[in-house]
Design an enzyme around this catalytic site. Structure first.
Site, PDB file in Angstrom:
ATOM      1  N   HIS A 198      -2.851  -1.506  -8.895  1.00 56.51           N
ATOM      2  CA  HIS A 198      -4.222  -1.054  -8.643  1.00 56.51           C
ATOM      3  C   HIS A 198      -4.624   0.000  -9.666  1.00 56.51           C
ATOM      4  O   HIS A 198      -3.806   0.484 -10.460  1.00 56.51           O
ATOM      5  CB  HIS A 198      -4.366  -0.514  -7.214  1.00 56.51           C
ATOM      6  CG  HIS A 198      -3.506   0.676  -6.889  1.00 56.51           C
ATOM      7  ND1 HIS A 198      -3.809   1.952  -7.297  1.00 56.51           N
ATOM      8  CD2 HIS A 198      -2.362   0.773  -6.153  1.00 56.51           C
ATOM      9  CE1 HIS A 198      -2.892   2.791  -6.834  1.00 56.51           C
ATOM     10  NE2 HIS A 198      -1.991   2.105  -6.154  1.00 56.51           N
ATOM     11  N   ASP A 207     -10.689  11.593   0.517  1.00 56.91           N
ATOM     12  CA  ASP A 207      -9.775  10.452   0.393  1.00 56.91           C
ATOM     13  C   ASP A 207      -8.465  10.968  -0.190  1.00 56.91           C
ATOM     14  O   ASP A 207      -8.365  11.193  -1.396  1.00 56.91           O
ATOM     15  CB  ASP A 207     -10.412   9.393  -0.510  1.00 56.91           C
ATOM     16  CG  ASP A 207      -9.592   8.113  -0.617  1.00 56.91           C
ATOM     17  OD1 ASP A 207      -8.564   8.008   0.072  1.00 56.91           O
ATOM     18  OD2 ASP A 207      -9.972   7.236  -1.402  1.00 56.91           O
ATOM     19  N   GLU A 237      -2.514  10.873  -3.902  1.00 55.00           N
ATOM     20  CA  GLU A 237      -3.953  10.801  -4.199  1.00 55.00           C
ATOM     21  C   GLU A 237      -4.636  12.127  -3.897  1.00 55.00           C
ATOM     22  O   GLU A 237      -4.473  12.685  -2.806  1.00 55.00           O
ATOM     23  CB  GLU A 237      -4.610   9.699  -3.373  1.00 55.00           C
ATOM     24  CG  GLU A 237      -6.105   9.571  -3.578  1.00 55.00           C
ATOM     25  CD  GLU A 237      -6.708   8.472  -2.713  1.00 55.00           C
ATOM     26  OE1 GLU A 237      -7.830   8.028  -3.032  1.00 55.00           O
ATOM     27  OE2 GLU A 237      -6.064   8.075  -1.723  1.00 55.00           O
ATOM     28  N   HIS A 248      -3.387  -2.043   1.598  1.00 58.53           N
ATOM     29  CA  HIS A 248      -4.406  -1.751   2.616  1.00 58.53           C
ATOM     30  C   HIS A 248      -3.859  -2.018   4.011  1.00 58.53           C
ATOM     31  O   HIS A 248      -4.529  -2.592   4.866  1.00 58.53           O
ATOM     32  CB  HIS A 248      -5.671  -2.575   2.352  1.00 58.53           C
ATOM     33  CG  HIS A 248      -6.456  -2.105   1.167  1.00 58.53           C
ATOM     34  ND1 HIS A 248      -7.501  -2.815   0.623  1.00 58.53           N
ATOM     35  CD2 HIS A 248      -6.357  -0.973   0.426  1.00 58.53           C
ATOM     36  CE1 HIS A 248      -7.987  -2.157  -0.410  1.00 58.53           C
ATOM     37  NE2 HIS A 248      -7.316  -1.035  -0.543  1.00 58.53           N
ATOM     38  N   TYR A 258       5.240   0.615  -5.956  1.00 56.64           N
ATOM     39  CA  TYR A 258       5.512  -0.184  -4.758  1.00 56.64           C
ATOM     40  C   TYR A 258       6.627  -1.168  -5.114  1.00 56.64           C
ATOM     41  O   TYR A 258       6.430  -2.079  -5.919  1.00 56.64           O
ATOM     42  CB  TYR A 258       4.245  -0.923  -4.313  1.00 56.64           C
ATOM     43  CG  TYR A 258       3.042   0.004  -4.270  1.00 56.64           C
ATOM     44  CD1 TYR A 258       2.767   0.767  -3.137  1.00 56.64           C
ATOM     45  CD2 TYR A 258       2.233   0.162  -5.390  1.00 56.64           C
ATOM     46  CE1 TYR A 258       1.700   1.654  -3.122  1.00 56.64           C
ATOM     47  CE2 TYR A 258       1.163   1.038  -5.382  1.00 56.64           C
ATOM     48  CZ  TYR A 258       0.903   1.785  -4.250  1.00 56.64           C
ATOM     49  OH  TYR A 258      -0.158   2.669  -4.251  1.00 56.64           O
ATOM     50  N   ASP A 296     -23.018  -4.627  26.185  1.00 57.67           N
ATOM     51  CA  ASP A 296     -24.154  -3.754  25.864  1.00 57.67           C
ATOM     52  C   ASP A 296     -23.704  -2.476  25.162  1.00 57.67           C
ATOM     53  O   ASP A 296     -24.395  -1.464  25.186  1.00 57.67           O
ATOM     54  CB  ASP A 296     -24.936  -3.414  27.136  1.00 57.67           C
ATOM     55  CG  ASP A 296     -24.075  -2.689  28.168  1.00 57.67           C
ATOM     56  OD1 ASP A 296     -22.853  -2.567  27.944  1.00 57.67           O
ATOM     57  OD2 ASP A 296     -24.635  -2.257  29.192  1.00 57.67           O
ATOM     58  N   ARG A 353       2.419   6.661  -2.966  1.00 57.91           N
ATOM     59  CA  ARG A 353       1.139   6.924  -3.609  1.00 57.91           C
ATOM     60  C   ARG A 353       0.797   8.398  -3.388  1.00 57.91           C
ATOM     61  O   ARG A 353       1.039   8.933  -2.284  1.00 57.91           O
ATOM     62  CB  ARG A 353       0.030   6.023  -3.043  1.00 57.91           C
ATOM     63  CG  ARG A 353      -1.305   6.195  -3.734  1.00 57.91           C
ATOM     64  CD  ARG A 353      -2.268   5.028  -3.452  1.00 57.91           C
ATOM     65  NE  ARG A 353      -2.649   4.872  -2.070  1.00 57.91           N
ATOM     66  CZ  ARG A 353      -2.208   3.886  -1.264  1.00 57.91           C
ATOM     67  NH1 ARG A 353      -1.339   2.992  -1.712  1.00 57.91           N
ATOM     68  NH2 ARG A 353      -2.615   3.807  -0.009  1.00 57.91           N
ATOM     69  N   GLU A 412      -5.023   8.593  -8.067  1.00 55.81           N
ATOM     70  CA  GLU A 412      -4.077   8.065  -7.080  1.00 55.81           C
ATOM     71  C   GLU A 412      -3.080   7.059  -7.664  1.00 55.81           C
ATOM     72  O   GLU A 412      -3.064   5.892  -7.278  1.00 55.81           O
ATOM     73  CB  GLU A 412      -4.839   7.411  -5.926  1.00 55.81           C
ATOM     74  CG  GLU A 412      -5.910   6.407  -6.347  1.00 55.81           C
ATOM     75  CD  GLU A 412      -6.602   5.776  -5.143  1.00 55.81           C
ATOM     76  OE1 GLU A 412      -5.909   5.187  -4.290  1.00 55.81           O
ATOM     77  OE2 GLU A 412      -7.834   5.882  -5.068  1.00 55.81           O
ATOM     78  N   ASP A 445      -2.661   7.429   3.910  1.00 59.57           N
ATOM     79  CA  ASP A 445      -3.896   7.442   3.118  1.00 59.57           C
ATOM     80  C   ASP A 445      -5.027   7.640   4.124  1.00 59.57           C
ATOM     81  O   ASP A 445      -5.387   6.721   4.858  1.00 59.57           O
ATOM     82  CB  ASP A 445      -4.040   6.124   2.365  1.00 59.57           C
ATOM     83  CG  ASP A 445      -5.217   6.106   1.392  1.00 59.57           C
ATOM     84  OD1 ASP A 445      -6.166   6.875   1.614  1.00 59.57           O
ATOM     85  OD2 ASP A 445      -5.190   5.312   0.443  1.00 59.57           O
ATOM     86  N   HIS A 465     -11.228   6.107  -8.284  1.00 65.60           N
ATOM     87  CA  HIS A 465     -12.577   5.573  -8.078  1.00 65.60           C
ATOM     88  C   HIS A 465     -13.516   6.745  -7.834  1.00 65.60           C
ATOM     89  O   HIS A 465     -13.083   7.878  -7.576  1.00 65.60           O
ATOM     90  CB  HIS A 465     -12.609   4.590  -6.900  1.00 65.60           C
ATOM     91  CG  HIS A 465     -12.016   5.136  -5.623  1.00 65.60           C
ATOM     92  ND1 HIS A 465     -12.693   6.002  -4.790  1.00 65.60           N
ATOM     93  CD2 HIS A 465     -10.803   4.950  -5.048  1.00 65.60           C
ATOM     94  CE1 HIS A 465     -11.933   6.310  -3.752  1.00 65.60           C
ATOM     95  NE2 HIS A 465     -10.773   5.695  -3.887  1.00 65.60           N
ATOM     96  N   HIS A 509     -15.544   4.646  -1.525  1.00 64.06           N
ATOM     97  CA  HIS A 509     -15.615   4.030  -2.857  1.00 64.06           C
ATOM     98  C   HIS A 509     -17.083   4.138  -3.251  1.00 64.06           C
ATOM     99  O   HIS A 509     -17.884   3.270  -2.947  1.00 64.06           O
ATOM    100  CB  HIS A 509     -15.140   2.582  -2.815  1.00 64.06           C
ATOM    101  CG  HIS A 509     -13.647   2.454  -2.738  1.00 64.06           C
ATOM    102  ND1 HIS A 509     -12.965   1.379  -3.218  1.00 64.06           N
ATOM    103  CD2 HIS A 509     -12.703   3.288  -2.240  1.00 64.06           C
ATOM    104  CE1 HIS A 509     -11.668   1.532  -3.016  1.00 64.06           C
ATOM    105  NE2 HIS A 509     -11.492   2.698  -2.414  1.00 64.06           N
TER     106      HIS A 509
END
Length: 444
Positions: free
Chosen positions: A351, A268, A412, A240, A393, A34, A410, A389, A257, A355, A362
């Site tokens: 990547h 972000d 950002e 991610h 890698y 619940d 990275r 960003e 991140d 964004h 996003h």
């Protein structure tokens, strides 16, 4: 007129006379037993209402003839018993007065009232195709109006997707939104600095995550804007990464991140730094490359310039650096233009460079000018907010210098487009010197 009412008026101005728009907030979702997940309103609904209670629907009716435009809220009724368990409810009348609606009714009355509102309306605007249940409900509403045909009433002739109109509105942040985003960035920048100060070799990723969460909440942020990434060593090569359960080792870089949400608006920010407070020479070379790529991207951000320009500028710098550092073989892969044309850089940078950012991490809005021939990258305008960003890698691979293996970096930042250029909203330490100075000052 408050800010939410002003947005409703702007949306209504885009609708034909007598048209109706319907927008509901997000439902509560059961976690287990619940218990529900922590509730978070729908961004579109909140953008137009400022109302954060679940089980709520907004209906807008555009002006027609002598009938003025109307904003009608359907929400939960007051319930003293439920308020003892779950907290305060505005109720329809309280919500109408507090949030400036023209009328408000109990949510249970929506199906009975919507037919009257849709009668003779030329069109219904809603989140067309967003979910099957909503589409089915709209069909029921249309059928109920059609059953009144014998009285001379007609159903809407068209169902139109509401979200593209709202996407374009949300893409340009007003002064109030910009202030909230600055605050979210300030809090998140402090959280990143806190994690740097707390770091020691041997700490688990979740211990650093706890430092972030503490700083978010102690400064009034309601929640993380997304699941935080705290990645030590090779984990930083997972874009991610979400486990946040590994133990750091002396010599590891930590990639964090993370950003908070403050009053409905996201930040972000990503920073990468050595857990022991000192970059090794190979780490420093890669870090400076990414920092240079970010600097090049930032130079490409100003009103009138294409959104894609920042990514293109970053890729140019990164590709050259990959050749200079020996990540890519100059004899085999040629120059920068060849590397980019052959997409060789994707081995180490796979990547985009940013964004949109806003109510969602996003955020909504087209990245291309869909009305222009060829659909080119859309031009930046004051009030837009983007992330910048770039990263690199390096996984173990033949021909890649071993000193760079298992390194993910990275950097950002959140950037507001202004009338004369841009403003960086995030302020966590970014340069090698600033990061090392902050971290070493806490280890003495």
């Amino acid at each position: 007129m408050n800010g939410y009412a002003s947005r409703r008026a702007r949306l209504l101005a885009h609708m034909p006379p007598g048209a109706v728009a319907v927008l509901s907030t997000a439902p509560e979702v059961a976690r287990n037993g619940d218990s529900d997940y922590l509730y978070r309103h729908d961004s579109y609904f909140y953008y137009l209402t400022g109302f954060t209670e679940p089980d709520s629907t907004l209906v807008l009716v555009a002006a027609r003839g002598d009938m003025p435009a109307r904003a009608i809220l359907f929400c939960r009724q007051k319930n003293k018993e439920r308020e003892i368990w779950e907290g305060f409810r505005h109720g329809p009348e309280g919500a109408r007065a507090a949030f400036g609606f023209d009328a408000a009714h109990a949510i249970e009355d929506l199906d009975g009232e919507i037919g009257k509102l849709l009668a003779d309306a030329p069109a219904l605007y809603y989140a067309l195709g967003s979910n099957a249940a909503l589409d089915a409900q709209v069909k029921i509403w249309f059928d109920s109006v059609r059953r009144m045909a014998r009285t001379g009433v007609t159903a809407p002739a068209a169902a139109i997707d509401l979200l593209p109109l709202l996407d374009e509105m949300r893409l340009l942040k007003d002064d109030a939104e910009q202030a909230l985003m600055r605050r979210a960035c300030d809090i998140s920048s402090q959280a990143h600095a806190r994690a740097m100060r707390a770091a020691r070799p041997g700490m688990f990723e979740y211990e650093l995550e706890a430092e972030l969460l503490y700083e978010f909440r102690r400064n009034g942020a309601q929640a993380p804007a997304y699941n935080s990434i705290v990645a030590a060593g090779a984990n930083a090569c997972v874009l991610h990464y979400s486990a946040n359960n590994a133990q750091s080792r002396d010599g590891d870089l930590i990639l964090i991140d993370a950003g908070c949400e403050f009053d409905g608006y996201a930040s972000d920010i990503t920073r990468t730094w050595p857990v022991n407070g000192r970059f090794s020479e190979p780490q420093k070379r890669l870090y400076q490359l990414v920092l240079s790529a970010q600097a090049a991207a930032l130079k490409a951000i100003a009103p009138g310039l294409p959104y894609a320009g920042a990514h293109e500028a970053a890729v140019q710098v990164l590709a050259q650096g990959m050749l200079d550092l020996g990540l890519l073989d100059k004899d085999k892969h040629g120059g920068v233009a060849d590397v980019i044309a052959d997409k060789r850089h994707l081995q180490f940078y796979m990547h985009g460079t940013g964004h949109w950012l806003g109510m969602d991490v996003h955020d909504v809005g087209q990245y291309r000018d869909t009305a222009a021939a060829g659909k080119p990258s859309r031009a930046l305008k004051p009030g837009m907010v983007v992330t910048v960003e770039p990263g690199i890698y390096v996984r173990p691979a033949d021909g890649v210098p071993e000193e760079y293996w298992n390194t993910g970096i990275r950097i950002e930042d959140d950037v507001l487009i202004t009338a004369d250029g841009h403003a960086i909203l995030s302020s966590a330490p970014r340069t090698v010197a600033d990061i090392e100075q902050l971290m070493q000052s806490t280890k003495q």
